[in-house]
Design a protein around this motif. Sequence first.
Motif, mmCIF file in Angstrom:
data_model
loop_
_atom_site.group_PDB
_atom_site.id
_atom_site.type_symbol
_atom_site.label_atom_id
_atom_site.label_comp_id
_atom_site.label_asym_id
_atom_site.label_seq_id
_atom_site.Cartn_x
_atom_site.Cartn_y
_atom_site.Cartn_z
ATOM 1 N N SER A 268 38.730 140.341 86.968
ATOM 2 C CA SER A 268 37.392 140.897 86.831
ATOM 3 C C SER A 268 37.428 142.407 86.939
ATOM 4 N N PRO B 168 37.776 131.317 79.299
ATOM 5 C CA PRO B 168 36.740 130.368 78.875
ATOM 6 C C PRO B 168 37.264 128.928 78.978
ATOM 7 N N TYR C 244 29.302 136.123 83.127
ATOM 8 C CA TYR C 244 29.967 134.882 82.765
ATOM 9 C C TYR C 244 28.937 133.768 82.798
ATOM 10 N N PRO D 199 32.250 134.226 78.595
ATOM 11 C CA PRO D 199 31.483 135.460 78.781
ATOM 12 C C PRO D 199 30.037 135.277 78.334
ATOM 13 N N SER D 200 29.098 135.881 79.059
ATOM 14 C CA SER D 200 27.681 135.799 78.705
ATOM 15 C C SER D 200 27.436 136.488 77.383
ATOM 16 N N GLY E 148 38.136 139.150 82.919
ATOM 17 C CA GLY E 148 37.344 138.030 83.413
ATOM 18 C C GLY E 148 38.092 136.713 83.355
#
Length: 140
Positions: free
Chosen positions: A47, A55, A86, A69-70, A52
Amino acid sequence: MSRISRRQALSVTAGAALGLAAAGRATAAPESAASGTATSGRAAAASAHGSGPAPFDEIFLGRRIQGGPSRGGHDGGHHGGHGSGYSVRIDGEELHVMQNADGTWISVINHYEPVATPRAVARAAVRELQGASLVPLATS
C-alpha cells in the motif's frame, strides 16, 4: 426496522480501532494467524508503494467474492474519501472495507477482527453472514 447509516457504521469502526489501539493488542482471524505478521507487513508495504493488494474473484462457501481497486462512484471515489481505494463485493453487493494503519483490514461486518488481506476480510464476512444477504448501508 431501523437501518444503520454509513456514519454510524464508521463511528463504530473508528471506536473499535481506537479501543484496540488503546488496549495495545489486536486480535487476529484464522487467516491472519496462519499467515503471520509477515503478510500484514507485506500488505502495508504494498500500500505504501501504491501497488495495493492483488485483485481476486472466487467462489467461497457458495458466495461470489470479488476485490480490486476502487473505480470511483457517486460519493467522490469511495465513501467521501474515507475508504481504502480498494473495493470488495459479495454476490455483487459492496462490502465496506477499511485498511488499518498496521496494514490489517476490517469490514463493517467484522470490525473487531482485523485480518491480513481484503480476500480474508471478504471470507470472514461470508462466514459471519451464514447465508444471509449483504444489505447495503443506508445513506445519510
